[in-house]
Enzyme design. Structure first.
Site, PDB file in Angstrom:
ATOM      1  N   GLY A  59     -11.401   2.042  -6.212  1.00 53.64           N
ATOM      2  CA  GLY A  59     -11.401   0.649  -5.783  1.00 53.64           C
ATOM      3  C   GLY A  59     -12.832   0.145  -5.950  1.00 53.64           C
ATOM      4  N   ALA A  60     -12.983  -1.007  -6.618  1.00 52.49           N
ATOM      5  CA  ALA A  60     -14.319  -1.447  -7.020  1.00 52.49           C
ATOM      6  C   ALA A  60     -15.339  -1.501  -5.864  1.00 52.49           C
ATOM      7  CB  ALA A  60     -14.203  -2.796  -7.730  1.00 52.49           C
ATOM      8  N   GLN A 207      -1.303   4.002  -7.340  1.00 51.75           N
ATOM      9  CA  GLN A 207      -2.081   3.519  -6.184  1.00 51.75           C
ATOM     10  C   GLN A 207      -1.231   2.614  -5.297  1.00 51.75           C
ATOM     11  OE1 GLN A 207      -3.132   3.587  -9.325  1.00 51.75           O
ATOM     12  NE2 GLN A 207      -5.336   3.875  -9.519  1.00 51.75           N
ATOM     13  N   ASP A 248     -11.850  -5.866 -10.701  1.00 53.56           N
ATOM     14  CA  ASP A 248     -12.893  -4.851 -10.899  1.00 53.56           C
ATOM     15  C   ASP A 248     -14.130  -5.419 -11.575  1.00 53.56           C
ATOM     16  OD1 ASP A 248     -10.317  -3.111 -10.660  1.00 53.56           O
ATOM     17  OD2 ASP A 248     -12.019  -1.769 -10.383  1.00 53.56           O
ATOM     18  N   ASN A 258      -8.705  -5.878 -14.008  1.00 50.83           N
ATOM     19  CA  ASN A 258      -8.157  -5.248 -12.808  1.00 50.83           C
ATOM     20  C   ASN A 258      -7.217  -4.151 -13.287  1.00 50.83           C
ATOM     21  OD1 ASN A 258      -7.969  -5.118  -9.896  1.00 50.83           O
ATOM     22  ND2 ASN A 258      -5.881  -5.860 -10.098  1.00 50.83           N
TER      23      ASN A 258
END
Ligand code: MRU
Length: 358
Positions: A59-60, A207, A248, A258
């Protein structure tokens, strides 16, 4: 707090922590969720690199927070070196961590912020530089929490009680410090809203299935898991009022990378006339990147498509696979970005720039 998510107080999903002596980073190994909750204690360069590469932390924004702390725990191990040698080692470690994943800009952003502290204080004692770098790493974490809470409020302002919401990948407290795209759904639940959330499973690493449904379930939000290729039918059925996805890297013109499959959701949303927002902190905006053509897309191992999650490999041995981890959604497909500084609408090239002008 057990089994609960509280956006203000945190939760057991709080995914990046420094140990009490500040020598290690403690994370939940996200590759083992939802079945096992395993905490990893990390302070060696290779382990820190692999944690990002293998998506034990992902996750960014969470990658950015983790990167800041990684540099802090690493440089404590050579704080007895003279500055020149210290900085050589710092640069090598920083470059190595930065090479772990290419798409999320938050990784480079956080590493650069730590480097800036080192360079601005190079005339000070190295131990003092390390202390200041630690304060910066904590600041990055604290800022992310604050940004997430504001994003949750702005995101919630776009929703009404009873809305059907489609989301993709995972953007909750595991991927950020408090939540971006699914943060408003958790906050809304705490305030008595009832949403009907549809979570794309998010192939190939699931995810959505493994993490988003877990977080939403724990928060008491009504969530239904669907396969990615079911997004069209739920929109056609009229069950989706709005789509919330993460990001992202946002380019200066509003194209954004993303999780792979996000552009498919955006194309469907346009077809069915459903608004779609991307929610993320301004640390995800890369004004040096003019458009989506310039975003490097991470390619991952074939085994993730052909073998993972199956008892036996589900594709013939040696079959060619193409496994991009992200895609770029064209800015023309998006309704708006929700950031901690407010909601940004088109024209994105003009309005994203304004966020950095104040
Ligand atoms: O490969 P991942 O799991 O790190 O990808 C994560 C995503 O694409 C998220 O949607 C994005 O980082 C936003 S997280 C708030």
């Amino acid at each position: 707090m057990n089994n609960m998510i509280d956006l203000k107080e945190g939760s057991f999903f709080e995914n990046v922590k420094l140990s009490a002596d500040e020598k290690e980073i403690i994370i939940i190994d996200q590759t083992q969720l939802p079945n096992n909750i395993v905490y990893l204690h990390l302070n060696q360069l290779e382990d820190l690199y692999q944690a990002i590469k293998k998506l034990q932390i992902r996750g960014a924004p969470a990658i950015g927070i983790f990167a800041g702390y990684s540099m802090y725990v690493l440089i404590q191990q050579y704080d007895n070196l003279p500055f020149e040698k210290f900085y050589q080692k710092f640069s090598k470690d920083k470059e190595y961590l930065n090479s772990s994943r290419p798409t999320a800009v938050n990784l480079m952003w956080a590493l650069n912020r730590i480097e800036q502290v080192v360079l601005e204080n190079k005339d000070k004692d190295v131990k003092e530089i390390v202390r200041l770098a630690g304060l910066k790493a904590k600041e990055i974490h604290r800022e992310d929490k604050e940004m997430c809470l504001k994003i949750c409020e702005y995101g919630l302002s776009l929703l009404k009680d009873g809305d059907g919401v489609l989301t993709h990948c995972n953007t909750g407290p595991l991927a950020t410090s408090r939540g971006t795209a699914i943060g408003p759904l958790i906050l809304g639940k705490q305030r008595g809203y009832d949403f009907k959330v549809f979570a794309n499973e998010t192939r190939p690493l699931l995810q959505g299935a493994r993490l988003t449904t877990l977080e939403l379930q724990k928060a008491g939000v009504d969530v239904t898991l669907i396969c990615d290729n079911m997004a069209s039918i739920v929109m056609k059925n009229g069950w989706i009022d709005i789509c919330f996805v993460g990001c992202d890297r946002i380019a200066a013109n509003g194209d954004f990378a993303n999780k792979i499959g996000t552009s498919m959701v955006a194309i469907l949303a346009k077809h069915y006339g459903v608004p779609i927002y991307s929610l993320g902190p301004t640390s995800t905006i890369d004004m040096n990147c003019p458009n989506g053509e310039h975003i490097e897309i991470e390619l991952r191992d074939s085994s993730e498509i052909a073998e993972k999650w199956y008892e036996k490999p589900m594709a013939p041995k040696g079959v060619k696979c193409y496994n991009p981890s992200f895609d770029v959604t064209d800015h023309n497909l998006l309704t708006g970005f929700v950031t901690e500084k407010g909601i940004v609408y088109p024209p994105f090239d003009v309005n994203l720039k304004k966020l950095f002008e104040e």
